[in-house]
Design a protein around this motif. Sequence first.
Motif, PDB file in Angstrom:
ATOM      1  N   SER B 347     -20.074 -22.753   4.123  1.00  0.00           N
ATOM      2  CA  SER B 347     -19.698 -21.973   5.294  1.00  0.00           C
ATOM      3  C   SER B 347     -20.373 -20.617   5.220  1.00  0.00           C
ATOM      4  O   SER B 347     -20.496 -20.015   4.145  1.00  0.00           O
ATOM      5  CB  SER B 347     -18.177 -21.811   5.345  1.00  0.00           C
ATOM      6  N   VAL B 348     -20.866 -20.197   6.346  1.00  0.00           N
ATOM      7  CA  VAL B 348     -21.539 -18.898   6.445  1.00  0.00           C
ATOM      8  C   VAL B 348     -20.783 -18.075   7.470  1.00  0.00           C
ATOM      9  O   VAL B 348     -20.664 -18.474   8.622  1.00  0.00           O
ATOM     10  CB  VAL B 348     -23.005 -19.085   6.903  1.00  0.00           C
ATOM     11  N   LEU B 349     -20.229 -16.961   7.011  1.00  0.00           N
ATOM     12  CA  LEU B 349     -19.454 -16.109   7.928  1.00  0.00           C
ATOM     13  C   LEU B 349     -20.092 -14.744   8.031  1.00  0.00           C
ATOM     14  O   LEU B 349     -20.608 -14.217   7.047  1.00  0.00           O
ATOM     15  CB  LEU B 349     -18.026 -15.933   7.386  1.00  0.00           C
ATOM     16  N   LEU B 350     -20.027 -14.203   9.225  1.00  0.00           N
ATOM     17  CA  LEU B 350     -20.607 -12.870   9.451  1.00  0.00           C
ATOM     18  C   LEU B 350     -19.491 -11.930   9.862  1.00  0.00           C
ATOM     19  O   LEU B 350     -18.660 -12.267  10.693  1.00  0.00           O
ATOM     20  CB  LEU B 350     -21.644 -12.914  10.565  1.00  0.00           C
ATOM     21  N   ARG B 351     -19.514 -10.743   9.281  1.00  0.00           N
ATOM     22  CA  ARG B 351     -18.504  -9.752   9.650  1.00  0.00           C
ATOM     23  C   ARG B 351     -19.206  -8.469  10.043  1.00  0.00           C
ATOM     24  O   ARG B 351     -20.027  -7.947   9.288  1.00  0.00           O
ATOM     25  CB  ARG B 351     -17.593  -9.514   8.440  1.00  0.00           C
ATOM     26  N   HIS B 352     -18.899  -7.989  11.209  1.00  0.00           N
ATOM     27  CA  HIS B 352     -19.539  -6.756  11.660  1.00  0.00           C
ATOM     28  C   HIS B 352     -18.720  -6.177  12.787  1.00  0.00           C
ATOM     29  O   HIS B 352     -17.789  -6.815  13.280  1.00  0.00           O
ATOM     30  CB  HIS B 352     -20.979  -7.032  12.097  1.00  0.00           C
ATOM     31  N   GLU B 353     -19.040  -4.964  13.162  1.00  0.00           N
ATOM     32  CA  GLU B 353     -18.288  -4.287  14.218  1.00  0.00           C
ATOM     33  C   GLU B 353     -19.223  -3.923  15.349  1.00  0.00           C
ATOM     34  O   GLU B 353     -19.789  -2.826  15.375  1.00  0.00           O
ATOM     35  CB  GLU B 353     -17.647  -3.001  13.667  1.00  0.00           C
ATOM     36  N   PRO B 354     -19.358  -4.820  16.289  1.00  0.00           N
ATOM     37  CA  PRO B 354     -20.263  -4.495  17.395  1.00  0.00           C
ATOM     38  C   PRO B 354     -19.565  -3.577  18.381  1.00  0.00           C
ATOM     39  O   PRO B 354     -18.355  -3.547  18.395  1.00  0.00           O
ATOM     40  CB  PRO B 354     -20.542  -5.873  18.010  1.00  0.00           C
ATOM     41  N   MET B 361     -27.323   2.906  10.967  1.00  0.00           N
ATOM     42  CA  MET B 361     -27.454   1.839   9.967  1.00  0.00           C
ATOM     43  C   MET B 361     -26.254   0.935  10.150  1.00  0.00           C
ATOM     44  O   MET B 361     -25.168   1.213   9.631  1.00  0.00           O
ATOM     45  CB  MET B 361     -27.466   2.432   8.555  1.00  0.00           C
ATOM     46  N   TYR B 362     -26.470  -0.123  10.892  1.00  0.00           N
ATOM     47  CA  TYR B 362     -25.372  -1.018  11.272  1.00  0.00           C
ATOM     48  C   TYR B 362     -25.166  -2.032  10.149  1.00  0.00           C
ATOM     49  O   TYR B 362     -26.093  -2.712   9.730  1.00  0.00           O
ATOM     50  CB  TYR B 362     -25.748  -1.706  12.573  1.00  0.00           C
ATOM     51  N   CYS B 363     -23.944  -2.159   9.710  1.00  0.00           N
ATOM     52  CA  CYS B 363     -23.685  -3.007   8.554  1.00  0.00           C
ATOM     53  C   CYS B 363     -23.216  -4.387   8.976  1.00  0.00           C
ATOM     54  O   CYS B 363     -22.315  -4.525   9.798  1.00  0.00           O
ATOM     55  CB  CYS B 363     -22.613  -2.329   7.694  1.00  0.00           C
ATOM     56  N   LEU B 364     -23.848  -5.410   8.403  1.00  0.00           N
ATOM     57  CA  LEU B 364     -23.497  -6.802   8.691  1.00  0.00           C
ATOM     58  C   LEU B 364     -23.160  -7.437   7.351  1.00  0.00           C
ATOM     59  O   LEU B 364     -23.983  -7.438   6.446  1.00  0.00           O
ATOM     60  CB  LEU B 364     -24.738  -7.463   9.289  1.00  0.00           C
ATOM     61  N   VAL B 365     -21.956  -7.964   7.217  1.00  0.00           N
ATOM     62  CA  VAL B 365     -21.573  -8.557   5.938  1.00  0.00           C
ATOM     63  C   VAL B 365     -21.681 -10.074   6.054  1.00  0.00           C
ATOM     64  O   VAL B 365     -21.040 -10.685   6.906  1.00  0.00           O
ATOM     65  CB  VAL B 365     -20.134  -8.154   5.559  1.00  0.00           C
ATOM     66  N   VAL B 366     -22.488 -10.678   5.193  1.00  0.00           N
ATOM     67  CA  VAL B 366     -22.680 -12.133   5.206  1.00  0.00           C
ATOM     68  C   VAL B 366     -21.906 -12.726   4.041  1.00  0.00           C
ATOM     69  O   VAL B 366     -22.125 -12.339   2.898  1.00  0.00           O
ATOM     70  CB  VAL B 366     -24.172 -12.498   5.051  1.00  0.00           C
ATOM     71  N   THR B 367     -21.015 -13.659   4.335  1.00  0.00           N
ATOM     72  CA  THR B 367     -20.234 -14.308   3.270  1.00  0.00           C
ATOM     73  C   THR B 367     -20.621 -15.777   3.236  1.00  0.00           C
ATOM     74  O   THR B 367     -20.513 -16.484   4.240  1.00  0.00           O
ATOM     75  CB  THR B 367     -18.728 -14.197   3.551  1.00  0.00           C
ATOM     76  N   VAL B 368     -21.094 -16.238   2.093  1.00  0.00           N
ATOM     77  CA  VAL B 368     -21.480 -17.643   1.945  1.00  0.00           C
ATOM     78  C   VAL B 368     -20.522 -18.290   0.960  1.00  0.00           C
ATOM     79  O   VAL B 368     -20.356 -17.791  -0.150  1.00  0.00           O
ATOM     80  CB  VAL B 368     -22.919 -17.770   1.397  1.00  0.00           C
ATOM     81  N   GLN B 369     -19.907 -19.385   1.386  1.00  0.00           N
ATOM     82  CA  GLN B 369     -19.016 -20.068   0.463  1.00  0.00           C
ATOM     83  C   GLN B 369     -19.417 -21.530   0.358  1.00  0.00           C
ATOM     84  O   GLN B 369     -19.688 -22.186   1.365  1.00  0.00           O
ATOM     85  CB  GLN B 369     -17.578 -19.970   0.961  1.00  0.00           C
ATOM     86  N   SER B 370     -19.461 -22.033  -0.853  1.00  0.00           N
ATOM     87  CA  SER B 370     -19.894 -23.416  -1.059  1.00  0.00           C
ATOM     88  C   SER B 370     -18.695 -24.344  -1.074  1.00  0.00           C
ATOM     89  O   SER B 370     -17.740 -24.133  -1.809  1.00  0.00           O
ATOM     90  CB  SER B 370     -20.643 -23.514  -2.394  1.00  0.00           C
ATOM     91  N   HIS B 371     -18.751 -25.398  -0.288  1.00  0.00           N
ATOM     92  CA  HIS B 371     -17.701 -26.420  -0.316  1.00  0.00           C
ATOM     93  C   HIS B 371     -18.216 -27.712  -0.929  1.00  0.00           C
ATOM     94  O   HIS B 371     -17.575 -28.749  -0.836  1.00  0.00           O
ATOM     95  CB  HIS B 371     -17.214 -26.709   1.110  1.00  0.00           C
ATOM     96  N   GLU B 372     -19.414 -27.660  -1.502  1.00  0.00           N
ATOM     97  CA  GLU B 372     -19.972 -28.877  -2.095  1.00  0.00           C
ATOM     98  C   GLU B 372     -19.247 -29.220  -3.377  1.00  0.00           C
ATOM     99  O   GLU B 372     -18.600 -28.376  -3.982  1.00  0.00           O
ATOM    100  CB  GLU B 372     -21.462 -28.660  -2.410  1.00  0.00           C
ATOM    101  N   LYS B 373     -19.432 -30.456  -3.817  1.00  0.00           N
ATOM    102  CA  LYS B 373     -18.780 -30.853  -5.058  1.00  0.00           C
ATOM    103  C   LYS B 373     -19.602 -30.500  -6.274  1.00  0.00           C
ATOM    104  O   LYS B 373     -19.114 -30.522  -7.394  1.00  0.00           O
ATOM    105  CB  LYS B 373     -18.532 -32.370  -5.025  1.00  0.00           C
ATOM    106  N   ALA B 374     -20.889 -30.254  -6.077  1.00  0.00           N
ATOM    107  CA  ALA B 374     -21.756 -29.917  -7.209  1.00  0.00           C
ATOM    108  C   ALA B 374     -22.274 -28.503  -7.029  1.00  0.00           C
ATOM    109  O   ALA B 374     -22.151 -27.916  -5.954  1.00  0.00           O
ATOM    110  CB  ALA B 374     -22.927 -30.899  -7.266  1.00  0.00           C
TER     111      ALA B 374
END
Lengths: 150, 725
Positions: B347-354, B361-374
């Motif tokens: 899952s790839v989630l983006l967090r920012h305040e538009p 300098m606009y900040c964009l936070v990218v969160t990557v979470q793995s749901h795979e088994k390996a």
Amino acid sequence: NYPLYIRSVPTENELKFHYMVHTSLDVVDEKISAMGKALVDQRELYLGLLYPTEDYKVYGYVTNSKVKFVMVVDSSNTALRDNEIRSMFRKLHASYTDVMCNPFYNPGDRIQSRWALLGTLLPVGCLPGELHPGAGAFDSTVTSMMIQVC
Amino acid sequence: MVLDALSEMGCVLSYAGFDLSDPEKEKVGVLAIQLKERSIVHSEIIITLLSNAVAQFKKYKCPRMKSHLMVQMGEEYYYAKDYTKALKLLDYVMCDYRSEGWWTLLTSILTTALRCSYLMAQLKDYIAYSLELLGRASTLKDDQKSRIEKNLINVLMNESPEPEPDCDVAAVKSAQKLWADRVSLAGSNVFSIGVQDFVPFDTAGLECPLVCDLLLSVLFLVQCKAKFHAPSFHVDVPVQFDVYLKADCPHPIRFSKLCVSFNNQVTHLFTYFDHITSVDLVLGNETGRCVVLNWQGGGGDAASSQEALQASRSFKRRPRLPDNEVHWDSVVIQASTMIISRVPNISVLLRHEPPALTNEMYCLVVTVQSHEKATIRDVKLTAGLKPGQDANLTQKTHVTLHGAELCDESYPALLTDIPVGDLRPGEQLEKMLYVRCGTVGSRMFLVYVSYLINTTVEEKEIVCKCHKDETVTIETVFPFDVAVKFVSTKFEHLERAYVDIPFLLMTDLLSASPWALTVVSSELQLAPSMTAVDQLESQLDRVVLQTGESASECFCLRCPSAGTVEGGVATGHYTVSWKRASAADDIPAISTVITLPHVLVENIPLHVNADLPSFGRVRESLPVRYHLQNKTNLVQDVEISVEPSEAFMFSGLKQIRLRILPGTEQEMLYNFYPLMAGYQQLPSLHVNLLRFPNFTHQLLRRFIPTSIFVKPQGRLADDASIAAA
């Protein structure tokens, strides 16, 4: 431009008639393209005498759906006049429409009936193919026309 | 033809002076000429005539007539025993009849061609024509077909075939000798015949190339259809397909090998199309002669597309077949399948305040979470402006991972392949991205994560590359608006400034941003032609502005000289350093520089200013000092007069005329005595310059106050003074 129904009488020299019908398609094509947008009110196009060869006369007829009827007539049969040919074509067209209306008939299939009747002097251009019910009527129309002219 | 010949003969006879009226003699004469005729080879003449006719019909665009004549020419060559030419012509003409679907005519041509190829012992053509005559287009009877089939099998077994019926006896003998030679010469002959869609259904008479060996359209003996089970497959799923073959000949026929070839052999990890490039069927075996039938693509031939169309139109109810049988007509060729990449499980989630503010300098936070088994390896992140947008946007967008430095023009709009490391199952990581947009507008941003993972498919381990992307649209707006105006020291509107007379510069910052802004500081940088009257200090230090609030500053400036430039004197620049109130401390502030407007400066001959207290009190003396400065280089004659006012009694020179030397100052001292309380009008000073008649009272009013506030007398213990007031 492949043949849906072809029958010729007498059965010898059939190949010659086949060739004649095939080459007459050239003339039909030319006539169709020449007509173009001019005669739209006439729903069917009777093409008239396509070309006379030494022994035979070839007549053509095109329907709205571009199905072509070609008739090769013996030149010696001078009794046949243009109107008669026209009415023969109309009967053929009506018969063909009946065949089309038959729910068991697949458009594009060849028309063949179970009874191959021996005709008379007049060959008509179409080619036999699969069997199906409606063709019997078509075939008998053709045969009756052949007999009538004889 | 016969008729023409006879009529010609008739002419000959009449020329010869024969008496045509005698039928007996005519018959004899005709017979005699016919006998003579037999000795003449007519073929040459006929062929010449025919080729002329062909040229004629070609000119007048009758393709079918032309084909018919070419068939006749071919047959004539056959009778003239010129088999090579005959074969060439017949082969050429066959395409037309195939495409038009006239099977009777095609069969007769094929029969003649088969005879020619037999008589020439041309192996490849013989085999090809035999195959076609055995197929579904030929209108031959079954017994003829069996005969041809037997001959074909003989040929493939490396033996001579039986002679074709109706051939010239002498020719047959020489052919048999040729065949015997072929048999003895044979090694392993492999003939490859391509069965494919050769001629488009075009009645305009397409020219078929005469070179036909590998591209012979051998129709209808065997039909082939290849079909992938699905139009697309994922990378980790095995790809399945079926090959269907249908034989149309009367006897069973055995093939020895079937090969299917694809357009690429190695499994790739990216999206691509997998095509069946060809299907090969081998007839016979390699030790004898063998024929390889080759279908390009997924099978099919010149008539199969039409048949497929008719089958799809048909309403015939399909008979129920047992499970492993398939109705031939219902098999649709699926020659290509798309291989798509494995479904990613992250899952790839983006967090920012538009919305973003220009230049911040606009900040964009990218969160990557793995749901795979390996564990997923080699995770790479690509982020930035989505390519393909307006070129202006691309130039004015900058992306960086380091928020502490302000990005400038050299930073790219898209950061590619940032290595992020590996992720264990369930682990998540965060990456902060800073974007700087130089212009307002809407921008699409793309975040693309790719990684490698090992999966097992049918007990084999393969490495799959997966990817996932997210798009987001970010709007950019202006943070604030700056309005600048010049006013006089009395806060009145100023059209023009006067040399050496102080005036005020007022700046107004109106926040248009939906987010609270922190104004870190502001700075005024004056042009050399302008000086400040006192210390320039920022009055907006660390001010927080909410949406719609405005902040103002006021600076007192003075212009020492009028300058020579038309359009006024340059004032300088006003710089505001700001950032979002919610931004972290390490994010730098953005400086916005505003150019201040020019101001029109005029020379004034006499400058008058007044020194007086801010208020007066009833019955208390109010001293007023007027300073008159001569700003010109000449001695000025000045007439000064004071107009009395009801509210004041004054002492001083009521009317005087004096001279002021250039650059010097003259002081006038008056003592005003207010009589009434309230906002009272001062006695007005009139100055008349003899040399400058347009130095009017209006002008003077700018510099000197016209009224003053007079406070009432304070209450004193003394009753008498109260009574007097």
